[in-house]
Design a protein around this motif. Structure first.
Motif, PDB file in Angstrom:
ATOM      1  N   MET A   1      -7.517 -42.718 -45.962  1.00 52.25           N
ATOM      2  CA  MET A   1      -7.571 -42.542 -47.415  1.00 52.25           C
ATOM      3  C   MET A   1      -8.902 -41.926 -47.805  1.00 52.25           C
ATOM      4  N   PHE A  51       0.909 -48.557 -54.709  1.00 52.98           N
ATOM      5  CA  PHE A  51       0.066 -49.331 -53.809  1.00 52.98           C
ATOM      6  C   PHE A  51      -0.543 -50.524 -54.540  1.00 52.98           C
ATOM      7  N   TYR A  53      -4.037 -53.327 -53.850  1.00 50.72           N
ATOM      8  CA  TYR A  53      -5.324 -53.267 -53.156  1.00 50.72           C
ATOM      9  C   TYR A  53      -5.986 -54.637 -53.107  1.00 50.72           C
ATOM     10  N   GLN A 113      -5.452 -51.240 -48.380  1.00 52.97           N
ATOM     11  CA  GLN A 113      -4.407 -50.582 -49.169  1.00 52.97           C
ATOM     12  C   GLN A 113      -3.056 -51.117 -48.717  1.00 52.97           C
TER      13      GLN A 113
END
Length: 484
Positions: A1, A51, A53, A113
């Motif tokens: 990422m 997503f 986190y 993530q």
């Protein structure tokens, strides 16, 4: 990422921890982490976020970057590394990825993530969790959230999921043939890349990611990818065309695979199918000309329907067009969504509504619910055997047939053509099948009236059609589909 620093700064601006974000300092209890992963993944699904986190090194109250000593790579559970251990404890639909980052103040942050739950809730040690405020609870103990989550999961669509992430504007334009989008919709091409991206975001083909970069949705990639092979989850979604030089799959064949997205050059795909299809020489008044064995409209609609109605969640298979000397078979993943016997009059349904709607706007396919009518009617007007649709456990196959004399059409195929003719007359013309109309459909003259009468009788006996008025004189008898 990429852009982890920008991601951290953006998540820190949230007023509180949410159902899809959690901040920690140095707390790294393995069971707690597993439960939180389940809860956050399910929270992301509840909030329609791609997503969730978990961040170590950010204060959970002030969101100040305080740094962390957490090192997931060195932690072991028994002899097993934590990363491998937690993946084994999570359900198989969980996707996680750890990243080390440095915040703007130079302090170390660990970012986990977590992809949102799809198809079913994500569990840890076979227990599903959910966030309620800043607390992690068992999903079964919060029935209101459980109901909403399942509703979200059932309504989620593969076409809206993520195909690629962490993309700059120039990378989006490199992966997608954006000119095809504007050409299909007859729109001028924007003068800036930002203008192009804005249109794609409005269509939900591209989204802005949490880290300030962009992601491409499955719909965007499937329709406009320059090469579907560049998207890991879509490599097996390419259209495959096979030409068999015989009437079965044991015959020698030639295979072609369309690498680009479905909308990039759909007319070119249809032209390739025509080029691979056996043609016949037809004598006209002044000369002889080559004609394709199938109506262009039938091929176009059958292929478009296969793309629109495929079950994209079925892995390892793709839309295929198999061309034999005597027929063409168009197969797509996913069982039929309507009863094949009611394909003419059933209310239209689609697995991939967003993709289907955009393809209609681009005039790649017809209006909703009219595709099969046009396939069947175009074959009928060409005096071809009626096309068939068959459902399998994980697939749907439409078969188009080349021309053949009435005497060489099997009894079952004659009855199916009779039934289709009655359906088309009733649905499209608000009319009825007669001996005369069925003879015309097969290209037969008045001498064939007794043969057609026997065919209609057999079709009635098999429960496919029925007389409008059984007491009418045979000469004036009219017929309906059995369900009408």
């Amino acid at each position: 990422m990429e852009n982890l620093t920008a991601l951290i700064d953006k998540l820190r601006t949230l007023s509180n921890e949410t159902e899809w974000v959690e901040f920690k300092h140095n707390n790294f209890d393995p069971d707690m982490i597993g439960e939180d992963i389940s809860a956050l993944a399910n929270g992301a699904a509840l909030n329609n976020r791609p997503f969730a986190y978990m961040l170590w090194g950010v204060h959970d109250k002030t969101h100040e970057v305080v740094g962390t000593v957490v090192d997931n790579q060195s932690l072991k559970i028994g002899k097993q590394e934590f990363d491998n251990w937690v993946r084994c404890m999570l359900s198989d639909n969980a996707e996680i990825e750890f990243h080390d980052a440095v915040a703007t103040n130079g302090r170390r942050v660990v970012v986990l993530q977590i992809s949102k739950a799809t198809t079913r809730p994500i569990s840890f040690k076979k227990v599903e969790y959910v966030r309620v405020g800043s607390y992690t609870k068992k999903l079964q103990d919060v029935p209101s959230r459980q109901t909403v989550l399942w509703d979200r999961l059932r309504s989620s669509r593969f076409e809206n999921e993520v195909a690629a992430t962490d993309l700059r504007e120039d990378e989006v334009l490199r992966l997608l043939d954006t000119h095809a989008y504007f050409n299909h919709l007859d729109r001028p091409y924007p003068s800036t890349s930002q203008g192009v991206i804005r249109y794609l975001v409005d269509e939900e083909l591209v989204r802005e990611d949490d880290n300030g970069l962009f992601l491409i949705t499955n719909a965007g990639a499937m329709l406009f990818a320059r090469d579907l092979g560049a998207f890991t989850g879509l490599k097996r979604k390419k259209i495959r065309i096979s030409r068999y030089f015989g009437d079965n799959r044991l015959s020698p064949s030639r295979d072609e695979v369309i690498d680009a997205g479905y909308a990039v050059d759909f007319p070119g795909t249809i032209r390739l199918i025509h080029a691979m299809t056996p043609s016949e020489e037809v004598a006209t008044k002044d000369l002889r000309e080559e004609r394709n064995g199938y109506p262009d409209l039938a091929i176009r609609e059958a292929v478009a329907n296969a793309l629109i109605h495929q079950d994209l969640s079925v892995s390892g298979t793709s839309p295929t067009i198999e061309i034999f000397n005597n027929r063409m078979e168009i197969t797509n993943p996913g069982a039929p969504m309507v009863d094949p016997m009611r394909i003419i009059d059933a209310p239209p349904r689609s697995r991939n509504e967003s993709t289907a709607a955009l393809m209609r706007r681009m005039r790649i396919c017809e209006e909703k619910g009219t595709g099969w009518d046009k396939i069947a009617l175009s074959c009928e007007l060409s005096e071809l055997p009626a096309p068939k649709i068959r459902g399998y456990e994980e697939g749907t196959r439409v078969t188009l047939y080349t021309a053949r004399p009435f005497t060489q059409i099997s009894q079952d195929d004659r009855e199916w053509a009779c039934y289709m003719h009655a359906c088309l007359r009733y649905v499209n013309d608000n009319g009825y099948m007669t001996n005369s109309s069925l003879r015309k459909r097969f290209g037969l003259g008045t001498k064939s009236q007794p043969v057609i009468s026997k065919l209609i009788k057999r079709t009635i006996e098999d429960g496919l059609v029925r007389p409008l008025d059984p007491n009418t004189s045979p000469r004036y008898m009219k017929y309906l589909p059995s369900w009408a």
